[in-house]
Design a protein around this motif. Structure first.
Motif, short mmCIF file in Angstrom:
data_model
loop_
_atom_site.label_atom_id
_atom_site.label_comp_id
_atom_site.label_asym_id
_atom_site.label_seq_id
_atom_site.Cartn_x
_atom_site.Cartn_y
_atom_site.Cartn_z
N THR A 110 -5.84 12.03 0.58
CA THR A 110 -4.80 11.02 0.39
C THR A 110 -4.67 10.67 -1.09
O THR A 110 -3.60 10.75 -1.68
CB THR A 110 -5.10 9.77 1.23
OG1 THR A 110 -5.19 10.14 2.62
CG2 THR A 110 -4.00 8.73 1.06
N ARG A 126 1.10 8.30 6.16
CA ARG A 126 1.49 6.89 6.23
C ARG A 126 2.33 6.63 7.48
O ARG A 126 3.24 7.38 7.81
CB ARG A 126 2.30 6.50 4.98
CG ARG A 126 2.75 5.04 5.00
CD ARG A 126 3.39 4.65 3.69
NE ARG A 126 4.62 5.37 3.46
CZ ARG A 126 5.82 4.98 3.94
NH1 ARG A 126 5.93 3.90 4.67
NH2 ARG A 126 6.90 5.69 3.66
N ILE A 141 -1.93 3.57 6.14
CA ILE A 141 -2.27 4.98 6.00
C ILE A 141 -3.52 5.26 6.82
O ILE A 141 -4.49 4.47 6.79
CB ILE A 141 -2.51 5.36 4.52
CG1 ILE A 141 -1.17 5.44 3.78
CG2 ILE A 141 -3.25 6.69 4.39
CD1 ILE A 141 -1.27 5.88 2.34
N ASP A 187 2.95 9.64 1.22
CA ASP A 187 2.05 10.56 1.91
C ASP A 187 2.45 10.71 3.38
O ASP A 187 2.87 9.74 4.03
CB ASP A 187 0.61 10.03 1.82
CG ASP A 187 -0.41 11.06 2.25
OD1 ASP A 187 -0.62 11.20 3.47
OD2 ASP A 187 -0.99 11.72 1.37
#
Length: 337
Positions: free
Chosen positions: A235, A307, A312, A304
Motif C-alpha cells: 500500500t 481502498r 484501506i 489505491d
C-alpha cells in the motif's frame, strides 16, 4: 526441473522451475506470437526468433495504454485470430502487459510466460493478475486470468544486474514474513547464495516462494480473503514507487518497514521483529527508509485499489509468519506517513 500445478476452478496452469527457454516449442503452438522488450530480445532473441516478435521498450513507463494500443495494431497486422497464442518473455512489466493484451484481444487468447527476472519468477507472473498503470496509479486497469504455463529458466537470471536480484529478494522476504516463519529463517541463512546465483539455493527459494503464492491463489483467486495478505508492504510501497520512481523491490522494502512500524502500534507486534527485518533488508542491500513528500504519497495511497470508502484494507504483521488484514481509516493512515 521442478513443477507446480495450479488448479483454479478446473483451469490448470503449470509452473516449470528450472526449465530452459530453449525448450519453448514444447509449450507453445506454431501460431505463437511473442511479446518481449528490446533488452530481452537482444540477449535471448535467437531462442524464439522462429515466431513473430512484438518488442516494447523496457521499463515501467511501458505499462501504459499507448503500449497496449501499439501491440493491438501489430497483432492486427499479423492477422492474429482467436486461435493465436501469446507468450510474454521478460520481467514483470512484460508479463503484466502480455497477460492484459491476451485477456482482452478478441475477447481472450491463450497465453503463457517465460519469466526472465527473479521478481517475475517469484511474484509478478504468478496468480493471474495483470494490468497497466493509468492516470499515475499503478495497475489501475487489469484483469485476473491464468496463463497456460510459467517457465522459469534460472539460467536467465545470470544476465541480470545484481540490483535486480536484490529487488526480487524483497518479494521473497515479504512472502515468508506473512506466511512462513521457517522459510524466513532459510532466507536469513541463504540470501547471499541467492545473490551469487547458487543454482541449488536459487531453485529452492524460487520453488518455495512460487508454491506459497500458488496455494494462496488457488484458495482465493479473486482476492477476497487470504490473497490480500500478499499486499503486505504494497500500500505504501506502490505509492512510493509512483512518487519517487523507486524500483518495485526498493519500494516494497520500505513499505514493509512502514507496515511493521504500524503493526507495533496497532497489533502490539514485538519491536524486535522490526529490528530483525530491518537488519536483513539492509544486509540484502535494500533501502529501509527514504525522505518523501508525505502529501504526494498520501494522495497516491488514496487512489489505491485496496481502498473502500474512506478505509484501506491494510496488511499488518502479528509475528514473523503471521499477518492480518486491518481496516485503517484514511485520516489515521495519513498520520503514519
Amino acid at each position: 526441473m521442478r513443477e507446480i500445478e495450479l488448479n483454479i476452478g478446473g483451469k490448470v496452469s503449470k509452473i516449470l522451475i528450472g526449465e530452459s527457454i530453449e525448450n519453448i516449442s514444447k509449450y507453445v503452438p506454431e501460431n505463437c506470437i511473442v511479446i518481449t522488450d528490446k533488452n530481452v530480445s537482444s540477449i535471448y532473441g535467437k531462442s524464439f526468433n522462429k515466431y513473430p516478435v512484438i518488442e516494447i521498450e523496457p521499463g515501467e513507463e511501458s505499462k501504459c495504454y499507448a503500449t497496449i494500443e501499439n501491440i493491438f495494431r501489430k497483432l492486427i497486422e499479423l492477422k492474429a485470430d482467436r486461435d493465436a497464442f501469446i507468450v510474454g518473455i521478460g520481467g514483470g512489466v512484460v508479463t503484466d502487459i502480455s497477460g492484459f493484451v491476451a485477456s482482452i484481444f478478441k475477447r481472450g487468447l491463450k497465453f503463457g510466460y517465460i519469466a526472465t527476472t527473479l521478481l517475475g519468477q517469484v511474484d509478478a507472473s504468478i496468480g493471474g493478475k495483470n494490468g497497466i498503470n493509468f492516470y499515475g496509479v499503478k495497475n489501475m486497469l487489469g484483469t485476473i486470468n491464468q496463463p497456460e504455463f510459467i517457465l522459469s529458466d534460472l539460467n536467465l537470471l545470470r544476465s541480470l544486474p545484481e540490483k535486480e536480484v536484490r529487488n526480487g529478494l524483497a518479494e521473497i522476504v515479504k512472502t515468508a514474513l506473512i506466511l512462513d516463519y521457517n522459510f524466513f529463517d532459510f532466507i536469513k541463512v541463504n540470501f547471499e547464495k541467492v545473490i551469487s546465483l547458487d543454482k541449488d539455493v536459487l531453485e529452492e527459494i524460487v520453488f518455495r516462494t512460487a508454491a506459497i503464492k500458488s496455494e494462496v491463489g488457488r484458495k482465493d483467486e479473486r482476492e477476497n480473503g487470504i490473497r490480500r495478505l500478499l499486499n503486505f508492504g504494497h500500500t505504501i510501497g506502490h505509492a512510493l514507487e509512483s512518487v519517487l520512481g523507486l524500483s518495485h523491490g526498493e519500494a516494497i522494502s520500505i513499505g514493509m518497514i512502514k507496515a511493521i512500524e504500524i503493526s507495533i502500534g496497532k497489533l502490539n507486534l514485538n519491536r524486535e521483529v522490526l529490528e530483525t527485518v530491518r537488519k536483513l533488508l539492509v544486509r540484502i542491500g535494500l533501502p529501509v527508509e527514504r525522505k518523501f513528500d508525505s502529501g504526494k504519497v498520501f494522495e497516491a495511497m488514496v487512489n489505491d485499489k485496496k481502498r473502500f470508502d474512506n478505509k484501506i484494507k491494510f496488511v499488518l504483521l502479528k509475528d514473523i509468519g503471521k499477518a492480518e488484514i486491518v481496516e485503517i481509516g484514511i485520516d489515521e493512515l495519513r498520520r503514519y506517513l
